[in-house]
Design an enzyme around this catalytic site. Structure first.
Site, short mmCIF file in Angstrom:
data_model
loop_
_atom_site.label_atom_id
_atom_site.label_comp_id
_atom_site.label_asym_id
_atom_site.label_seq_id
_atom_site.Cartn_x
_atom_site.Cartn_y
_atom_site.Cartn_z
N ASN A 195 20.32 61.00 41.22
CA ASN A 195 20.69 60.26 42.42
C ASN A 195 21.05 61.30 43.47
O ASN A 195 22.20 61.73 43.58
CB ASN A 195 21.87 59.33 42.15
CG ASN A 195 21.50 58.21 41.19
OD1 ASN A 195 20.46 57.59 41.32
ND2 ASN A 195 22.36 57.95 40.21
N LYS A 275 13.84 60.63 40.17
CA LYS A 275 14.18 59.22 40.02
C LYS A 275 13.69 58.52 41.28
O LYS A 275 14.14 58.84 42.39
CB LYS A 275 15.69 59.03 39.86
CG LYS A 275 16.14 57.57 39.75
CD LYS A 275 17.65 57.47 39.57
CE LYS A 275 18.11 56.02 39.48
NZ LYS A 275 19.58 55.91 39.27
N GLU A 279 17.29 51.71 41.43
CA GLU A 279 18.70 51.60 41.84
C GLU A 279 18.92 52.12 43.26
O GLU A 279 19.88 52.83 43.54
CB GLU A 279 19.60 52.33 40.84
CG GLU A 279 19.51 51.73 39.44
CD GLU A 279 20.43 52.39 38.43
OE1 GLU A 279 20.89 51.69 37.51
OE2 GLU A 279 20.68 53.61 38.55
N ARG A 329 15.42 42.73 32.14
CA ARG A 329 15.50 44.17 32.40
C ARG A 329 14.86 44.98 31.28
O ARG A 329 14.29 46.05 31.53
CB ARG A 329 16.97 44.55 32.59
CG ARG A 329 17.22 46.04 32.74
CD ARG A 329 18.65 46.29 33.16
NE ARG A 329 19.03 47.68 33.02
CZ ARG A 329 20.21 48.18 33.39
NH1 ARG A 329 21.10 47.39 33.95
NH2 ARG A 329 20.49 49.47 33.22
N LYS A 353 14.10 56.55 28.54
CA LYS A 353 15.33 56.36 27.78
C LYS A 353 15.01 55.84 26.38
O LYS A 353 14.08 55.05 26.20
CB LYS A 353 16.26 55.37 28.49
CG LYS A 353 16.80 55.92 29.80
CD LYS A 353 17.92 55.05 30.36
CE LYS A 353 18.48 55.67 31.64
NZ LYS A 353 19.70 55.00 32.12
N ASP A 358 20.08 50.81 28.54
CA ASP A 358 20.79 51.91 29.21
C ASP A 358 21.83 52.55 28.28
O ASP A 358 23.02 52.41 28.51
CB ASP A 358 21.47 51.40 30.48
CG ASP A 358 21.88 52.52 31.42
OD1 ASP A 358 21.55 53.68 31.15
OD2 ASP A 358 22.55 52.23 32.43
N GLU A 386 28.95 57.70 28.73
CA GLU A 386 29.11 56.67 29.76
C GLU A 386 29.48 55.32 29.17
O GLU A 386 30.40 54.65 29.66
CB GLU A 386 27.82 56.55 30.58
CG GLU A 386 27.88 55.46 31.62
CD GLU A 386 26.58 55.29 32.39
OE1 GLU A 386 26.52 54.36 33.23
OE2 GLU A 386 25.62 56.05 32.14
#
Length: 675
Positions: A195, A275, A279, A329, A353, A358, A386
């Site tokens: 990001n 990315k 998002e 998703r 992933k 996630d 996370e």
């Protein structure tokens, strides 16, 4: 100062007393060969001699019969240890393997080792202001200001202006970090967040690229390639163009010029991590293009220099309407990328992933792994915790990762179909496949917030190098090197806690693969309905009759059809679906009976009570190490375990109460559930 982690310097220096080293190279010395000599002289403080007959550890760099330029051998010849490899990088890996064997007591009489995976990478989610997205170990070790070592997540992802020198310039810490990476065989690092915020977009150009070079040069000494996360909209933001359309010749020329300039300064630069269309990040979709168009544009710029584009497949609708039961998703990665299979350039790798959602406590394998049959794939993991306890809760996650890489995709016969192997079998260029993980380090003294979280950093590297290792073997290695002062009983205590910690965390958090149920944004602690009516597509659909997401072809979202036929059939049928991910695939009644004979509701009660009791046991076990390990390490873990116990109790009580209120079914054992 900072922790030695699994390379205890004073212990190693003591064990190396009497060792005399000699380095022989058949070609010109490169930067890694110089580093190898420096490690011997400065890190170990051992003598390095020019006469091989005077040495008892011989390091030989040159032509061998090995196919891999990263492979090494260690063997004993008389009283001498001989470490050989084609390249200085290979011999550096052998050198660290020799140190590991010295600490663990393993034999080095006849060792041959080559890496299982070609790309062995860590991704930093560090921002240029010193913050770390999803970081739980203090401020960034790469960016920030010397002396400002802490950082707290303010609840948003704002990146502050730090002026035109965002780098920390802590060379001692950077060298130590590069040593840790190389010691477990990691060979690539992306230094900034995917990001891309603030000055992050400008890292690819003057004057910041010169500062990137300072960092890259240190990593290069240890055989580690530096990557940059790039902002897809950079031609507009930085280049003054009116578009970032990947098919526009001006945009392609802009990226090509940027790549030329980077490689002129950093010849061993790895490439770009991207990315896009995810998002809120810009990407090719906004120009009516697809991800192959976007990735191939960057690949074209990097190809003359041998660089790689690593393009994240984490693309989904992050503005979902919770009322829409048809949008799933979990389907998104496959739906966005499968049709592009075979269209990506040979120097592009999709970073996928390991699970379709996630990094949850329990997920099935992502359908793109094996599903992409003519595309390079890198499987992505998350070392930073996370969703797995923020490095407050003890959670040795390596068992989960090893289960995932050994999952049979059904896309190739026998072991070729295992996730760890199928990515090579289906690659355009097997040298551009492998494993990557979001890193968990920061400026905390022990690097990882919780001393025991170091095992996940270590374990990821070892899994990348040798994907046949089991989690127990990796854990034993880490304990022996990290706590050399402990006797067998003490090591057994650490092992008992770590080896069961991942299952314990699963026990007291979201049940049976349903996922999430965490506090929104922060992702620590329970909030059963926190995401249930939100836009992120992370729902559990619990009601008075049952719980879980129907992803079947017959009555649900059809996600199961993305798997190979045999696997799809297994997941489609509630009678054959694995219990650990049952609620990921099916909405079932609370009275549904699992394969072990327990109902879903009773399983929820049992595991959440059990999880808390396990953590109570960890607190008691850890207390037995008081005075047997350094006080700082003991106190650190002791404090974290206290917080973990409080969190586990909160998880138990909220989850059990929620499902009791939903189902109206009491606990068979009559334990306290707050109604």
């Amino acid at each position: 100062m900072f922790d030695d982690m699994w390379l205890p310097q004073e212990t190693l220096r003591s064990l190396m007393e009497g060792r005399v080293f000699h380095v022989a190279s058949s070609g010109p010395e490169d930067r890694t060969c110089v580093r190898l000599r420096t490690e011997i002289i400065e890190f170990l403080r051992c003598p390095l001699v020019g006469d091989a007959s005077q040495a008892n550890v011989l390091l030989r760099i040159g032509d061998t019969a090995f196919d891999s330029d990263e492979a090494y051998t260690i063997r004993r010849t008389g009283d001498a240890i001989v470490i050989e490899g084609n390249t200085s990088r290979a011999v550096l890996y052998g050198f660290y393997a020799f140190l590991r064997a010295t600490l663990t007591g393993e034999s080095v009489d006849d060792v041959y080792s080559a890496p299982s995976q070609a790309i062995r990478m860590v991704d930093h989610w560090d921002q240029t202001d010193g913050s770390v997205e999803r970081g739980y170990s203090g401020a960034s070790i790469l960016f920030g200001t010397l002396g400002e070592d802490t950082w707290e997540d303010p609840g948003n992802f704002t990146v502050h202006d730090r002026g035109m020198d965002p780098f920390r310039h802590d060379r001692a810490r950077l060298v130590a970090y590069a040593r840790f990476l190389a010691s477990v065989g990691l060979n690539a690092v992306a230094i900034n967040n995917v990001n891309v915020r603030g000055l992050g977009a400008s890292l690819i150009e003057h004057p910041l690229i010169e500062q990137v070079k300072e960092v890259a040069d240190v990593f290069d000494e240890f055989g580690i390639a530096t990557y940059l996360s790039v902002f897809f909209g950079a031609p507009r933001r930085l280049g003054g163009l009116d578009t970032s359309d990947p098919l526009d010749p001006r945009v392609r020329a802009w990226w090509a010029a940027k790549a030329d300039a980077i490689y002129a300064l950093i010849p061993r630069f790895g490439g770009f991590l991207v990315k896009a269309d995810s998002e809120g990040e810009p990407g090719p979709y906004q120009y009516g293009r697809d991800h192959a168009d976007g990735a191939n544009m960057l690949a074209e710029a990097l190809a003359p220099h041998g660089g790689t584009v690593i393009w994240r497949a984490f693309v989904y609708n992050s503005s979902q309407d919770w009322r829409d039961r048809g949008t799933d998703r979990a389907r998104a990665a496959f739906d966005n990328f499968k049709a592009l299979d075979g269209r990506f350039a040979p120097n592009v790798a999709l970073q996928v992933k390991f699970g379709p959602i996630d990094f949850q406590n329990c997920e099935p394998l992502n359908t793109l792994i094996g599903g992409m049959e003519r595309t390079n794939v890198v499987i992505e993991f998350e070392i930073t915790a996370e969703y797995l306890g923020h490095q407050i809760d003890v959670n040795y996650s390596v068992p989960q990762w090893i289960r995932m890489i050994n999952t049979d995709t059904g896309r190739e016969p026998g072991e070729e179909g295992l996730a760890k192997n199928v990515i090579r079998a289906h690659a355009v260029d097997a040298g551009r496949t492998g494993f990557a993980a979001v890193q968990n380090v920061g400026m905390d003294r022990n690097w990882t917030g919780n001393k025991l979280a170091q095992a996940n950093f270590y374990g990821f590297g070892r899994m990348c190098w040798d994907d046949e290792l089991d989690a127990g073997r990796i854990l034993d290695e880490w304990i022996a090197q990290t706590f050399p002062v402990l006797d067998g009983e003490g090591r057994s205590i650490v092992r008992a806690i770590q080896a069961t910690s991942n299952q314990t965390y699963i026990d007291y958090t979201a049940p049976l693969g349903v996922g999430f149920m965490t506090v929104p944004h922060y992702h620590y602690g329970p909030s059963v309905d926190g995401y249930e009516y939100d836009r992120w597509g992370t729902y559990h659909f619990a009601d008075r009759d049952g719980v879980g997401v129907d992803r079947t072809q017959a009555t649900g979202t059809g996600y199961t059809a993305q798997y190979a036929p045999a696997l799809a059939a297994r997941y489609e049928d509630v009678a054959t679906a694995p219990d650990e991910t049952l609620l990921f695939f099916h909405h079932v009644p609370y009275t549904h009976v699992l394969h072990d004979g327990t109902s879903v509701i009773q399983h929820i009660y049992d595991t959440h009570f059990r999880g808390v009791e396990n953590v109570r046991g960890y607190v008691e076990q850890w207390d037995r190490l008081r005075g047997r390990i350094p006080d700082e390490d003991f106190d650190n873990v002791n404090e974290r375990l206290g917080r973990q116990l409080a969190s586990a109790i909160e998880w138990r009580d909220q989850i059990n109460t929620f499902f009791y209120r939903m189902s109206g079914i009491p606990d068979e054992q009559g334990r306290t559930i707050h109604r």
